[in-house]
Scaffold this active site. Structure first.
Site, PDB file in Angstrom:
ATOM      1  N   ASP A  58       0.865  -1.177   0.000  1.00  0.00           N
ATOM      2  CA  ASP A  58       0.000   0.000   0.000  1.00  0.00           C
ATOM      3  C   ASP A  58       0.902   1.226   0.000  1.00  0.00           C
ATOM      4  OD1 ASP A  58      -1.677   2.128   0.536  1.00  0.00           O
ATOM      5  OD2 ASP A  58      -2.771   1.123   2.144  1.00  0.00           O
ATOM      6  N   SER A 137       1.403  13.833 -14.648  1.00  0.00           N
ATOM      7  CA  SER A 137       0.122  14.073 -15.314  1.00  0.00           C
ATOM      8  C   SER A 137       0.176  15.398 -16.056  1.00  0.00           C
ATOM      9  CB  SER A 137      -1.011  14.109 -14.282  1.00  0.00           C
ATOM     10  OG  SER A 137      -2.197  14.631 -14.850  1.00  0.00           O
ATOM     11  N   TYR A 150      -5.656  17.215  -7.090  1.00  0.00           N
ATOM     12  CA  TYR A 150      -4.883  16.299  -7.924  1.00  0.00           C
ATOM     13  C   TYR A 150      -3.770  17.025  -8.673  1.00  0.00           C
ATOM     14  CZ  TYR A 150      -3.728  12.899 -11.533  1.00  0.00           C
ATOM     15  OH  TYR A 150      -3.054  12.038 -12.353  1.00  0.00           O
ATOM     16  N   SER A 153      -0.961  18.027  -6.433  1.00  0.00           N
ATOM     17  CA  SER A 153      -0.128  16.888  -6.023  1.00  0.00           C
ATOM     18  C   SER A 153       0.876  16.546  -7.121  1.00  0.00           C
ATOM     19  CB  SER A 153      -0.997  15.672  -5.688  1.00  0.00           C
ATOM     20  OG  SER A 153      -1.527  15.032  -6.844  1.00  0.00           O
ATOM     21  N   LYS A 154       0.452  16.676  -8.367  1.00  0.00           N
ATOM     22  CA  LYS A 154       1.338  16.374  -9.476  1.00  0.00           C
ATOM     23  C   LYS A 154       2.369  17.479  -9.690  1.00  0.00           C
ATOM     24  CE  LYS A 154      -0.106  12.306 -10.590  1.00  0.00           C
ATOM     25  NZ  LYS A 154       0.801  11.136 -10.428  1.00  0.00           N
TER      26      LYS A 154
END
Length: 241
Positions: A58, A137, A150, A153-154
């Site tokens: 994980d 991304s 998101y 974070s990228k």
């Protein structure tokens, strides 16, 4: 770096881009450690890929990540490459952001890859070479409503990756990033959040095939440049000629 007979770790290997990357590496003659949370999916995939090995891990559990790297090193006796692919998106307007989910996304998308890098760096340094590819991304260069968590974070992963590339160059460890665009996987359907505004489409069926992105990842391993983009639009957004 050549691929044949080298040992690679692929996170998020049970589906999508990770599965396609693991398959491409195995077909290229590599030994592949398959990391994901689903034991059943990994065992099934390993049965189809020669010289692969399933390891349940994980990426939000940092000791689980470290233990997985130790097991891979013990099993194969070496680790030549790490593909940090595991990740998840979250759709929410800024005023709707749940701090708990924010924390989970950053643990998975940023801290997980960093901990994995920390675990493999000493092994690669001892060998005098290594390849780390972080799957980023295109949203790292975009402003997309409901995707602030998101995309940020990228962007964070981008900063850590480019800094690590500079820091590790002297050790023969090459850090690269791959920037997919919309890709035909279940990534959109598996995203977290349910924004009141509906959020961006979760249907990625018309996107690039995951095999295309896997090809970019293998190219990054073999060539070792800093950044690889799925299309020219992303390259322009990144300011890269």
């Amino acid at each position: 770096m050549q691929i044949q007979d080298r040992v690679f770790i692929v996170t998020g290997a049970s589906s999508g881009i990770g599965l396609s990357t693991a398959t491409a590496l195995a077909e290229g003659g590599a030994q592949v450690a398959l990391l994901a949370r689903s034991k059943a999916a990994l065992v099934e995939l390993s049965s189809r890929l020669p010289r692969s090995w399933p390891v349940v891990a994980d990426m939000t559990d940092f000791e689980s990540v470290r233990q997985a790297v130790r097991e891979v090193h013990q099993h194969y006796g070496r680790i030549d490459g790490l593909i940090n692919n595991a990740g998840r998106s979250y759709a929410a307007a800024v005023e709707e952001i749940d701090p708990v989910i924010f924390d989970e996304i950053f643990h998975l998308n940023v801290l997980g890859p960093i901990v994995a890098m920390q675990a493999v760096i000493p092994i690669m340094r001892s060998a005098g070479a290594g390849s780390i590819v972080n799957v980023n991304s295109g949203t790292a260069f975009m402003t997309v409503p409901q995707y602030s968590v998101y995309s940020s974070s990228k962007r964070a992963l981008l900063g850590f990756s480019l800094t690590a590339r500079a820091e590790l160059e002297k050790d023969g460890i090459v850090v690269s990033e791959v920037y997919p665009f919309i890709t035909d996987t279940n990534f959109g359907k598996n995203r977290m959040g349910n924004p009141s505004g509906g959020g961006p489409s979760a249907n990625y069926a018309e996107g690039d095939k995951p095999e295309f992105v896997a090809g970019l990842i293998l190219k990054a391993i073999e060539e070792g440049l800093a950044q690889y983009f799925a299309n020219d639009r992303l390259r322009r957004l990144a300011g890269v000629k």
